[in-house]
Design a protein around this motif. Structure first.
Motif, PDB file in Angstrom:
ATOM      1  N   UNK A  49       0.832  -1.211   0.000  1.00  0.00           N
ATOM      2  CA  UNK A  49       0.000   0.000   0.000  1.00  0.00           C
ATOM      3  C   UNK A  49       0.862   1.255   0.000  1.00  0.00           C
ATOM      4  N   UNK A  50       1.922   1.239   0.783  1.00  0.00           N
ATOM      5  CA  UNK A  50       2.812   2.405   0.827  1.00  0.00           C
ATOM      6  C   UNK A  50       3.471   2.610  -0.534  1.00  0.00           C
ATOM      7  N   UNK A  51       3.889   1.537  -1.175  1.00  0.00           N
ATOM      8  CA  UNK A  51       4.496   1.647  -2.498  1.00  0.00           C
ATOM      9  C   UNK A  51       3.494   2.183  -3.519  1.00  0.00           C
ATOM     10  N   UNK A  52       2.241   1.749  -3.418  1.00  0.00           N
ATOM     11  CA  UNK A  52       1.206   2.258  -4.328  1.00  0.00           C
ATOM     12  C   UNK A  52       0.978   3.747  -4.101  1.00  0.00           C
ATOM     13  N   UNK A  53       0.982   4.183  -2.841  1.00  0.00           N
ATOM     14  CA  UNK A  53       0.824   5.605  -2.543  1.00  0.00           C
ATOM     15  C   UNK A  53       1.989   6.406  -3.104  1.00  0.00           C
ATOM     16  N   UNK A  54       3.196   5.915  -2.917  1.00  0.00           N
ATOM     17  CA  UNK A  54       4.382   6.606  -3.433  1.00  0.00           C
ATOM     18  C   UNK A  54       4.280   6.745  -4.956  1.00  0.00           C
ATOM     19  N   UNK A  55       3.887   5.686  -5.619  1.00  0.00           N
ATOM     20  CA  UNK A  55       3.735   5.726  -7.067  1.00  0.00           C
ATOM     21  C   UNK A  55       2.650   6.727  -7.472  1.00  0.00           C
ATOM     22  N   UNK A  56       1.570   6.767  -6.724  1.00  0.00           N
ATOM     23  CA  UNK A  56       0.446   7.659  -7.024  1.00  0.00           C
ATOM     24  C   UNK A  56       0.813   9.120  -6.821  1.00  0.00           C
ATOM     25  N   UNK A  57       1.570   9.418  -5.760  1.00  0.00           N
ATOM     26  CA  UNK A  57       1.858  10.802  -5.382  1.00  0.00           C
ATOM     27  C   UNK A  57       3.126  11.388  -6.002  1.00  0.00           C
ATOM     28  N   UNK A  58       3.899  10.586  -6.686  1.00  0.00           N
ATOM     29  CA  UNK A  58       5.176  11.086  -7.197  1.00  0.00           C
ATOM     30  C   UNK A  58       5.179  11.102  -8.722  1.00  0.00           C
ATOM     31  N   UNK A  59       6.277  11.558  -9.249  1.00  0.00           N
ATOM     32  CA  UNK A  59       6.400  11.731 -10.695  1.00  0.00           C
ATOM     33  C   UNK A  59       6.240  10.435 -11.475  1.00  0.00           C
ATOM     34  N   UNK A  60       6.217   9.281 -10.788  1.00  0.00           N
ATOM     35  CA  UNK A  60       5.976   8.009 -11.487  1.00  0.00           C
ATOM     36  C   UNK A  60       4.625   8.023 -12.197  1.00  0.00           C
ATOM     37  N   UNK A  61       3.710   8.797 -11.673  1.00  0.00           N
ATOM     38  CA  UNK A  61       2.374   8.913 -12.249  1.00  0.00           C
ATOM     39  C   UNK A  61       2.147  10.386 -12.574  1.00  0.00           C
ATOM     40  N   UNK A  62       2.594  10.824 -13.729  1.00  0.00           N
ATOM     41  CA  UNK A  62       2.603  12.246 -14.097  1.00  0.00           C
ATOM     42  C   UNK A  62       1.240  12.916 -13.951  1.00  0.00           C
ATOM     43  N   UNK A  63       0.176  12.237 -14.362  1.00  0.00           N
ATOM     44  CA  UNK A  63      -1.156  12.848 -14.329  1.00  0.00           C
ATOM     45  C   UNK A  63      -1.546  13.196 -12.893  1.00  0.00           C
ATOM     46  N   UNK A  64      -1.474  12.233 -11.980  1.00  0.00           N
ATOM     47  CA  UNK A  64      -1.823  12.489 -10.585  1.00  0.00           C
ATOM     48  C   UNK A  64      -0.861  13.489  -9.954  1.00  0.00           C
ATOM     49  N   UNK A  65       0.427  13.310 -10.207  1.00  0.00           N
ATOM     50  CA  UNK A  65       1.458  14.180  -9.639  1.00  0.00           C
ATOM     51  C   UNK A  65       1.218  15.631 -10.054  1.00  0.00           C
ATOM     52  N   UNK A  66       1.011  15.871 -11.336  1.00  0.00           N
ATOM     53  CA  UNK A  66       0.791  17.232 -11.820  1.00  0.00           C
ATOM     54  C   UNK A  66      -0.501  17.827 -11.274  1.00  0.00           C
ATOM     55  N   UNK A  67      -1.540  17.006 -11.172  1.00  0.00           N
ATOM     56  CA  UNK A  67      -2.820  17.477 -10.631  1.00  0.00           C
ATOM     57  C   UNK A  67      -2.669  17.890  -9.165  1.00  0.00           C
ATOM     58  N   UNK A  68      -2.024  17.066  -8.375  1.00  0.00           N
ATOM     59  CA  UNK A  68      -1.837  17.367  -6.951  1.00  0.00           C
ATOM     60  C   UNK A  68      -0.959  18.599  -6.783  1.00  0.00           C
ATOM     61  N   UNK A  69       0.125  18.677  -7.538  1.00  0.00           N
ATOM     62  CA  UNK A  69       1.016  19.841  -7.466  1.00  0.00           C
ATOM     63  C   UNK A  69       0.257  21.125  -7.841  1.00  0.00           C
ATOM     64  N   UNK A  70      -0.579  21.058  -8.869  1.00  0.00           N
ATOM     65  CA  UNK A  70      -1.355  22.234  -9.282  1.00  0.00           C
ATOM     66  C   UNK A  70      -2.316  22.658  -8.175  1.00  0.00           C
ATOM     67  N   UNK A  71      -2.959  21.695  -7.522  1.00  0.00           N
ATOM     68  CA  UNK A  71      -3.859  22.022  -6.414  1.00  0.00           C
ATOM     69  C   UNK A  71      -3.088  22.676  -5.262  1.00  0.00           C
ATOM     70  N   UNK A  72      -1.901  22.174  -4.978  1.00  0.00           N
ATOM     71  CA  UNK A  72      -1.084  22.753  -3.908  1.00  0.00           C
ATOM     72  C   UNK A  72      -0.670  24.172  -4.277  1.00  0.00           C
ATOM     73  N   UNK A  73      -0.325  24.403  -5.533  1.00  0.00           N
ATOM     74  CA  UNK A  73       0.036  25.758  -5.970  1.00  0.00           C
ATOM     75  C   UNK A  73      -1.142  26.719  -5.816  1.00  0.00           C
ATOM     76  N   UNK A  74      -2.331  26.269  -6.145  1.00  0.00           N
ATOM     77  CA  UNK A  74      -3.531  27.096  -5.987  1.00  0.00           C
ATOM     78  C   UNK A  74      -3.773  27.380  -4.510  1.00  0.00           C
ATOM     79  N   UNK A  75      -3.606  26.363  -3.656  1.00  0.00           N
ATOM     80  CA  UNK A  75      -3.745  26.552  -2.213  1.00  0.00           C
ATOM     81  C   UNK A  75      -2.699  27.537  -1.706  1.00  0.00           C
TER      82      UNK A  75
END
Length: 151
Positions: free
Chosen positions: A115-141
């Motif tokens: 589960x931790x490995x799946x989270x790391x993959x989801x939240x990091x550059x390994x998954x560009x779509x999710x990573x870019x979306x989360x980073x964009x939300x953080x920038x807006x925040x």
């Protein structure tokens, strides 16, 4: 004036983000979330306690999976996400979450390593779509926080 979010249920919306589906991160246009609201908490009839709520609708009915929580918990959740992402992205220990009542350490839950490995993959550059979306939300925040003059 709100058209989609109900005001006759126990959570009483004051401000709403409606038509949320087209803006729901990578769930865009494929979500049961209708909107978000800031309003009066449903669990306290005797006094005013503000809360936020995610409004879900399934089969034309308001879903019991709609979630409500306090403002401070919503902000603490955002802080938790940012701290974990910072730790993963920069390969460093996770810094404690600072609250007005003291620091709280972020610990590894006792879940399996997969589960931790799946989270790391989801939240990091390994998954560009999710990573870019989360980073964009953080920038807006970040932008919203930097413009908030109450600090």
């Amino acid at each position: 004036m709100s058209k989609q979010i109900p005001n006759h249920l126990k959570h009483k919306p004051i401000y709403v983000l409606e038509n949320y589906s087209p803006t729901d991160g990578h769930y865009k246009n494929d979500t049961d979330v209708v909107g978000l609201s800031l309003g009066k908490a449903q669990w306290c009839d005797s006094r005013f306690i503000p809360s936020v709520k995610v409004w879900r609708k399934k089969n034309n009915r308001w879903s019991r999976q709609s979630e409500e929580t306090t403002l401070t918990r919503a902000l603490d959740l955002a802080t938790l996400i940012i701290k974990v992402l910072d730790s993963l992205e920069n390969n460093k220990d996770i810094e404690p979450v600072r609250t007005i009542f003291g620091d709280s350490s972020i610990l590894d839950a006792e879940n399996n390593l997969l589960l931790k490995q799946e989270l790391i993959k989801y939240l990091t550059a390994d998954n560009k779509k999710n990573f870019n979306d989360i980073k964009a939300h953080i920038e807006i925040l970040h932008d919203a926080i930097s413009k908030y003059k109450g600090i």
